[in-house]
Design an enzyme around this catalytic site. Structure first.
Site, PDB file in Angstrom:
ATOM      1  N   GLY A  39       0.835  -1.191   0.000  1.00  0.00           N
ATOM      2  CA  GLY A  39       0.000   0.000   0.000  1.00  0.00           C
ATOM      3  C   GLY A  39       0.871   1.243   0.000  1.00  0.00           C
ATOM      4  O   GLY A  39       1.995   1.246  -0.509  1.00  0.00           O
ATOM      5  N   SER A  60       0.344  -9.573  -1.277  1.00  0.00           N
ATOM      6  CA  SER A  60      -0.781  -9.383  -0.373  1.00  0.00           C
ATOM      7  C   SER A  60      -1.971 -10.041  -1.036  1.00  0.00           C
ATOM      8  O   SER A  60      -1.918 -10.420  -2.217  1.00  0.00           O
ATOM      9  CB  SER A  60      -1.049  -7.901  -0.070  1.00  0.00           C
ATOM     10  OG  SER A  60      -1.444  -7.215  -1.239  1.00  0.00           O
ATOM     11  N   THR A 119       7.265  -2.918  11.344  1.00  0.00           N
ATOM     12  CA  THR A 119       6.947  -1.606  11.917  1.00  0.00           C
ATOM     13  C   THR A 119       5.465  -1.316  11.720  1.00  0.00           C
ATOM     14  O   THR A 119       5.046  -0.173  11.827  1.00  0.00           O
ATOM     15  CB  THR A 119       7.783  -0.503  11.246  1.00  0.00           C
ATOM     16  OG1 THR A 119       7.510  -0.492   9.837  1.00  0.00           O
ATOM     17  CG2 THR A 119       9.270  -0.719  11.483  1.00  0.00           C
ATOM     18  N   ARG A 121       2.081  -3.715  12.611  1.00  0.00           N
ATOM     19  CA  ARG A 121       1.285  -4.086  13.776  1.00  0.00           C
ATOM     20  C   ARG A 121       1.831  -5.388  14.337  1.00  0.00           C
ATOM     21  O   ARG A 121       2.015  -6.366  13.612  1.00  0.00           O
ATOM     22  CB  ARG A 121      -0.196  -4.246  13.418  1.00  0.00           C
ATOM     23  CG  ARG A 121      -0.896  -2.941  13.053  1.00  0.00           C
ATOM     24  CD  ARG A 121      -1.017  -2.014  14.266  1.00  0.00           C
ATOM     25  NE  ARG A 121      -1.704  -0.764  13.964  1.00  0.00           N
ATOM     26  CZ  ARG A 121      -1.107   0.361  13.610  1.00  0.00           C
ATOM     27  NH1 ARG A 121       0.227   0.375  13.485  1.00  0.00           N
ATOM     28  NH2 ARG A 121      -1.789   1.450  13.372  1.00  0.00           N
ATOM     29  N   GLU A 150       1.806  -4.110  24.252  1.00  0.00           N
ATOM     30  CA  GLU A 150       2.577  -2.866  24.379  1.00  0.00           C
ATOM     31  C   GLU A 150       2.132  -2.116  25.618  1.00  0.00           C
ATOM     32  O   GLU A 150       0.927  -1.971  25.851  1.00  0.00           O
ATOM     33  CB  GLU A 150       2.392  -2.011  23.131  1.00  0.00           C
ATOM     34  CG  GLU A 150       2.962  -2.666  21.874  1.00  0.00           C
ATOM     35  CD  GLU A 150       2.941  -1.758  20.662  1.00  0.00           C
ATOM     36  OE1 GLU A 150       2.511  -0.583  20.785  1.00  0.00           O
ATOM     37  OE2 GLU A 150       3.360  -2.187  19.582  1.00  0.00           O
ATOM     38  N   HIS A 169       7.931   1.190  19.658  1.00  0.00           N
ATOM     39  CA  HIS A 169       6.860   1.764  18.827  1.00  0.00           C
ATOM     40  C   HIS A 169       7.100   3.259  18.586  1.00  0.00           C
ATOM     41  O   HIS A 169       6.233   4.100  18.834  1.00  0.00           O
ATOM     42  CB  HIS A 169       5.485   1.540  19.465  1.00  0.00           C
ATOM     43  CG  HIS A 169       4.376   1.532  18.450  1.00  0.00           C
ATOM     44  ND1 HIS A 169       3.223   0.807  18.609  1.00  0.00           N
ATOM     45  CD2 HIS A 169       4.246   2.172  17.257  1.00  0.00           C
ATOM     46  CE1 HIS A 169       2.429   0.991  17.563  1.00  0.00           C
ATOM     47  NE2 HIS A 169       3.034   1.819  16.729  1.00  0.00           N
TER      48      HIS A 169
END
Length: 203
Positions: A39, A60, A119, A121, A150, A169
């Site tokens: 994307g 994907s 980086t 999810r 997290e 994060h």
């Protein structure tokens, strides 16, 4: 990707401890960058990889060859993506389809010299499978900025893995982006109070 390829955490600690060069890195030129998702962000990472002279492949669920070609890449099957990538970078939104998508079978398909970067999810990785893979040094390194829990618990197995690059994060944490976030929030509140809401979520 760069930190993992050049073992920066180990080398930085060595310098801080008064030492010098300890490891042998790898270069990116001529290597294959595999993108799990192509994307907006995946497309930008494709361009970065190509700037280093990397070959780009992507997969994907709905990726077309034409879409991949727009970013100078090649659409491949899912198994080929994991098996061929020297660097596998995750760029999917978290959904029922993507949760746990990077599981034991996918990790087992990767080269022992491969680097996994996430980086996006954390729950897209099966974190137990990833911890086992790293413990057995079945891949070179995992560079992670996101986790299934997290903040990452202080006793989490990933913290004990020497072949990792772990950041808390921080991929989106910049002054400029926070100015956008909080500016938009204030604008949303003012518009709502005025009876003219903006950025309204739809089902």
């Amino acid at each position: 990707m760069l930190a993992a390829a050049r073992n920066l955490p180990v080398e930085e600690r060595s310098m801080s401890d008064g030492g010098w060069q300890l490891t042998l890195g790898t270069w990116l030129h001529g290597k294959t960058l595999g993108l799990l998702g192509l994307g907006n962000l995946g497309g930008r990472v494709a361009r970065i990889g190509q700037a280093f002279g990397m070959n780009t492949i992507a997969w994907s669920q709905n990726l077309t060859p034409e879409r991949a070609a727009e970013y100078g890449g090649t659409a491949v099957g899912k198994h080929e993506l994991f098996a061929a990538a020297d660097v596998l970078s995750v760029h999917l939104v978290l959904s029922d389809h993507s949760r746990g998508l990077v599981g034991r079978a996918e990790l087992d398909a990767m080269k022992p010299s491969a680097i996994l970067v996430n980086t996006s999810r954390g729950p897209i990785n099966d974190q137990d499978a990833l911890s086992d893979t790293l413990r057995h040094q079945a891949i070179r390194c995992a560079a992670l900025d996101v986790y299934d829990i997290e903040p990452l618990p202080s006793d989490h197995p990933l913290r004990e893995s020497p072949n990792t690059v772990l950041t808390p994060h921080t991929g989106y944490v910049t002054r400029e982006l926070y100015e956008i976030f909080y500016g938009d929030a204030v604008e949303d509140i003012a518009a709502f109070q005025a009876g003219q809401p903006i950025r309204v979520a739809t089902a």
